[in-house]
Design an enzyme around this catalytic site. Structure first.
Site, PDB file in Angstrom:
ATOM      1  N   PHE A  57     -35.777 -32.896  31.077  1.00 30.32           N
ATOM      2  CA  PHE A  57     -34.755 -32.498  30.105  1.00 30.32           C
ATOM      3  C   PHE A  57     -34.266 -31.060  30.280  1.00 30.32           C
ATOM      4  CE2 PHE A  57     -38.936 -31.774  28.152  1.00 30.32           C
ATOM      5  CZ  PHE A  57     -38.843 -30.423  27.821  1.00 30.32           C
ATOM      6  N   HIS A 115     -35.485 -24.108  17.137  1.00 27.80           N
ATOM      7  CA  HIS A 115     -36.644 -23.889  18.012  1.00 27.80           C
ATOM      8  C   HIS A 115     -37.709 -23.174  17.196  1.00 27.80           C
ATOM      9  CE1 HIS A 115     -39.021 -22.380  21.441  1.00 27.80           C
ATOM     10  NE2 HIS A 115     -39.083 -21.259  20.754  1.00 27.80           N
TER      11      HIS A 115
END
Length: 140
Positions: A57, A115
């Site tokens: 990814f 995040h």
């Protein structure tokens, strides 16, 4: 007092959720000690996520993180890393607990709003990636 780094990702900014997510963070008892809006280049995003370079990814992540503005923040609280990861929920919003940031606002595993550092050690490294020491201001 422990610190952690978060980044409100480009999808969060695009969806105009900075205020909603920041409010949730502060209501959970975190103190924001550094914050700015920035736009990562592909090179900068690649450097930040270099630990994932061999993962499938990685390219998609770098593209996404450089697709628009983001808001990195250093947060402070006792047990900040673990508590923040609980607040944001699982990476995949379909697996995230009810009421978590990702369950409420994320669309997919790839575009998951936020995040959060995975350890205190990484939080220190990641915080220094975005902020000089003089940009981190504690207000008592």
């Amino acid at each position: 007092m422990e610190r952690t780094l978060t980044i409100l990702k480009p999808d969060c900014v695009r969806k105009q959720l900075i205020g909603a997510v920041t409010d949730k963070i502060e209501r959970a008892g975190f103190r924001i000690v550094a914050m700015k809006k920035t736009r990562l280049t592909k090179e900068t995003a690649g450097a930040f996520y270099a630990v994932h370079k061999e993962r499938p990814f990685y390219g998609e992540l770098v593209e996404f993180m450089s697709s628009g503005p983001c808001v990195p923040m250093i947060l402070e609280k006792e047990n900040a890393v673990a508590d923040f990861r609980t607040l944001i929920g699982a990476t995949d919003p379909a697996e995230a607990a009810e009421g978590t940031v990702r369950k409420l606002y994320a669309d997919s595993k790839g575009e998951n709003i936020v995040h959060g550092s995975d350890s205190a050690e990484n939080a220190a490294i990641e915080g220094a990636f975005f902020f000089a020491a003089e940009e981190v201001v504690r207000v008592d």
